[in-house]
Design a protein around this motif. Structure first.
Motif, short mmCIF file in Angstrom:
data_model
loop_
_atom_site.label_atom_id
_atom_site.label_comp_id
_atom_site.label_asym_id
_atom_site.label_seq_id
_atom_site.Cartn_x
_atom_site.Cartn_y
_atom_site.Cartn_z
N ILE A 56 -27.18 34.97 -9.46
CA ILE A 56 -27.42 35.03 -10.91
C ILE A 56 -28.18 33.81 -11.41
O ILE A 56 -28.99 33.89 -12.34
CB ILE A 56 -26.09 35.17 -11.68
N TYR A 57 -27.94 32.66 -10.76
CA TYR A 57 -28.61 31.43 -11.21
C TYR A 57 -30.12 31.52 -11.03
O TYR A 57 -30.87 30.75 -11.65
CB TYR A 57 -28.07 30.23 -10.44
N GLN A 58 -30.59 32.48 -10.21
CA GLN A 58 -32.03 32.64 -10.02
C GLN A 58 -32.72 33.17 -11.28
O GLN A 58 -33.94 33.13 -11.38
CB GLN A 58 -32.31 33.59 -8.85
N LEU A 59 -31.92 33.67 -12.22
CA LEU A 59 -32.52 34.13 -13.48
C LEU A 59 -33.31 33.01 -14.15
O LEU A 59 -34.36 33.24 -14.76
CB LEU A 59 -31.42 34.62 -14.44
N ALA A 60 -32.78 31.79 -14.02
CA ALA A 60 -33.46 30.64 -14.64
C ALA A 60 -34.76 30.29 -13.92
O ALA A 60 -35.64 29.64 -14.49
CB ALA A 60 -32.53 29.43 -14.65
N ALA A 61 -34.86 30.75 -12.64
CA ALA A 61 -36.05 30.41 -11.86
C ALA A 61 -37.12 31.50 -11.89
O ALA A 61 -38.20 31.33 -11.34
CB ALA A 61 -35.64 30.14 -10.41
N ILE A 62 -36.81 32.64 -12.55
CA ILE A 62 -37.78 33.73 -12.62
C ILE A 62 -38.98 33.29 -13.44
O ILE A 62 -38.86 32.67 -14.49
CB ILE A 62 -37.14 34.99 -13.27
N GLU A 63 -40.16 33.60 -12.93
CA GLU A 63 -41.39 33.29 -13.65
C GLU A 63 -41.73 34.45 -14.58
O GLU A 63 -42.18 35.49 -14.14
CB GLU A 63 -42.53 33.03 -12.66
N TRP A 64 -41.47 34.26 -15.87
CA TRP A 64 -41.72 35.31 -16.84
C TRP A 64 -43.21 35.31 -17.23
O TRP A 64 -43.86 34.26 -17.23
CB TRP A 64 -40.86 35.10 -18.09
N ASN A 65 -43.74 36.48 -17.55
CA ASN A 65 -45.17 36.59 -17.84
C ASN A 65 -45.42 37.64 -18.91
O ASN A 65 -44.47 38.16 -19.51
CB ASN A 65 -45.96 36.90 -16.56
N ILE A 66 -46.67 37.99 -19.12
CA ILE A 66 -47.03 38.94 -20.16
C ILE A 66 -46.40 40.31 -19.93
O ILE A 66 -46.07 41.03 -20.87
CB ILE A 66 -48.58 39.08 -20.26
N GLY A 67 -46.19 40.66 -18.65
CA GLY A 67 -45.55 41.94 -18.35
C GLY A 67 -44.13 42.01 -18.87
O GLY A 67 -43.67 43.05 -19.33
N ASP A 68 -43.43 40.87 -18.83
CA ASP A 68 -42.06 40.83 -19.34
C ASP A 68 -42.04 40.94 -20.86
O ASP A 68 -41.13 41.55 -21.44
CB ASP A 68 -41.39 39.53 -18.90
N ALA A 69 -43.05 40.36 -21.52
CA ALA A 69 -43.17 40.51 -22.97
C ALA A 69 -43.41 41.97 -23.34
O ALA A 69 -42.86 42.48 -24.33
CB ALA A 69 -44.30 39.64 -23.50
N ILE A 70 -44.20 42.68 -22.53
CA ILE A 70 -44.45 44.10 -22.77
C ILE A 70 -43.15 44.89 -22.63
O ILE A 70 -42.90 45.85 -23.37
CB ILE A 70 -45.52 44.63 -21.79
N MET A 71 -42.28 44.49 -21.69
CA MET A 71 -41.01 45.19 -21.48
C MET A 71 -40.09 45.08 -22.69
O MET A 71 -39.23 45.93 -22.91
CB MET A 71 -40.30 44.63 -20.25
N ILE A 72 -40.27 44.03 -23.49
CA ILE A 72 -39.48 43.93 -24.72
C ILE A 72 -39.78 45.12 -25.63
O ILE A 72 -38.91 45.64 -26.32
CB ILE A 72 -39.77 42.59 -25.43
N GLY A 73 -41.04 45.56 -25.61
CA GLY A 73 -41.41 46.76 -26.36
C GLY A 73 -40.67 47.98 -25.85
O GLY A 73 -40.23 48.82 -26.65
N ALA A 74 -40.50 48.08 -24.54
CA ALA A 74 -39.76 49.21 -23.96
C ALA A 74 -38.29 49.17 -24.39
O ALA A 74 -37.70 50.21 -24.72
CB ALA A 74 -39.87 49.19 -22.43
N ILE A 75 -37.71 47.98 -24.39
CA ILE A 75 -36.31 47.83 -24.80
C ILE A 75 -36.13 48.29 -26.25
O ILE A 75 -35.22 49.07 -26.56
CB ILE A 75 -35.88 46.36 -24.66
N ALA A 76 -37.01 47.83 -27.12
CA ALA A 76 -36.90 48.17 -28.55
C ALA A 76 -37.11 49.66 -28.78
O ALA A 76 -36.35 50.29 -29.53
CB ALA A 76 -37.92 47.35 -29.35
#
Length: 295
Positions: free
Chosen positions: A139-159
């Motif tokens: 679980i601690y690897q969550l902090a090491a994940i490299e977030w990018n524009i694709g992850d921002a797009i996924m926020i649209g999917a969540i909403a």
């Protein structure tokens, strides 16, 4: 019965992620557009009659119907396919675990669904278990994940999916199931058509091989038609919050599918996470009964 339908929904949605990643050499809007064309063709003979019979209802409730169409049918999977162009399936899976939490919160505040404390516990247990499966216990690897524009797009999917679930509970019972999906698919095709044309002008018309065609057929028939139909039925029966919590089973079924079909290894840590997800789902769906018995 609704819970059995939701399990089938999750199985089909897990295939949506696997197939969507497998054919992501195709542009994202092309995938989203063609899957809806397939869904529209499949739905046409079984939904046209009821769509005509309820045309006055469609016009009367055109605003909520359009919101359901744009959020659940047009843009939810479009966001997913677009995000997979830039990010990993792991990041997508992690972010998808947030959908049930957002849906439960919206259900409590907008639909005034009664959410007991034990159910909140189930939501967060399943969330933890889902992330545990995705991260293989780290679980601690969550902090090491490299977030990018694709992850921002996924926020649209969540909403969009959370909003879709809320509106389905409120308005979908007013419409015929297959007729509504037919009209939704048709409207979505019209909305995406100019975007796809622009995509082809910029990137060129894609070349389709046998694998791409088979993948699009799967996406059009199963996630776009059967899974959506079953999900709508389940939301009507048990509510948006209980239905959405089943989405935390996605990493479990995706992991199982990758093991069976792709030969990927499954660790004991991931199995433990899968059991945790299942326990959380059970607590969330049955928690109201347990709380009433105490009262």
């Amino acid at each position: 019965m609704p819970y059995f339908l939701l399990i089938l929904v999750v199985i089909m949605f897990s295939g949506n992620i696997i197939i969507g990643k497998a054919i992501n050499d195709l542009p994202p809007y092309t995938i989203a557009f063609l899957r809806l064309v397939v869904a529209f063709i499949v739905l046409l003979p079984i939904g046209l009659r009821s769509a005509r019979q309820y045309k006055e209802t469609f016009f009367t409730y055109k605003k909520p119907f359009l919101i359901m169409t744009l959020t659940g049918i047009t843009f939810f999977n479009t966001f997913i396919y677009a995000s997979l162009q830039f990010t990993t399936s792991t990041n997508v899976s992690v972010l998808e675990t947030i959908i049930p939490v957002v849906t439960v919160i919206l259900s409590a505040y907008i639909l005034k669904e009664k959410i007991y404390k034990i159910q909140w516990l189930g939501v967060f247990v399943s969330l933890l278990g889902a992330m545990w499966v995705v991260m293989d216990g780290n679980i601690y690897q969550l902090a090491a994940i490299e977030w990018n524009i694709g992850d921002a797009i996924m926020i649209g999917a969540i909403a969009t999916w959370a909003i879709y679930s809320i509106f389905v509970k409120q308005y979908m019972p007013l419409f015929p199931n297959y007729g509504a999906l037919l009209v939704m698919s048709g409207l979505s095709v019209l909305v995406l058509l100019p975007v796809v044309i622009l995509e082809w002008i910029i990137l060129g018309v894609p070349v389709f091989d046998t694998g791409n065609i088979a993948g699009i057929f799967y996406l059009g028939v199963f996630p776009s038609f059967l899974a959506i139909s079953m999900y709508n039925t389940a939301v009507d029966k048990v509510g948006a919050s209980k239905s959405s919590i089943f989405l935390n089973l996605l990493p479990v079924f995706t992991m199982t599918g990758a093991c069976v079909w792709l030969g990927e290894d499954v660790t004991l840590t991931q199995v433990g996470g899968a059991i945790t997800v299942i326990a959380g789902v059970i607590v969330t769906t049955q928690g109201d009964r347990l709380s009433r018995r105490r009262i």
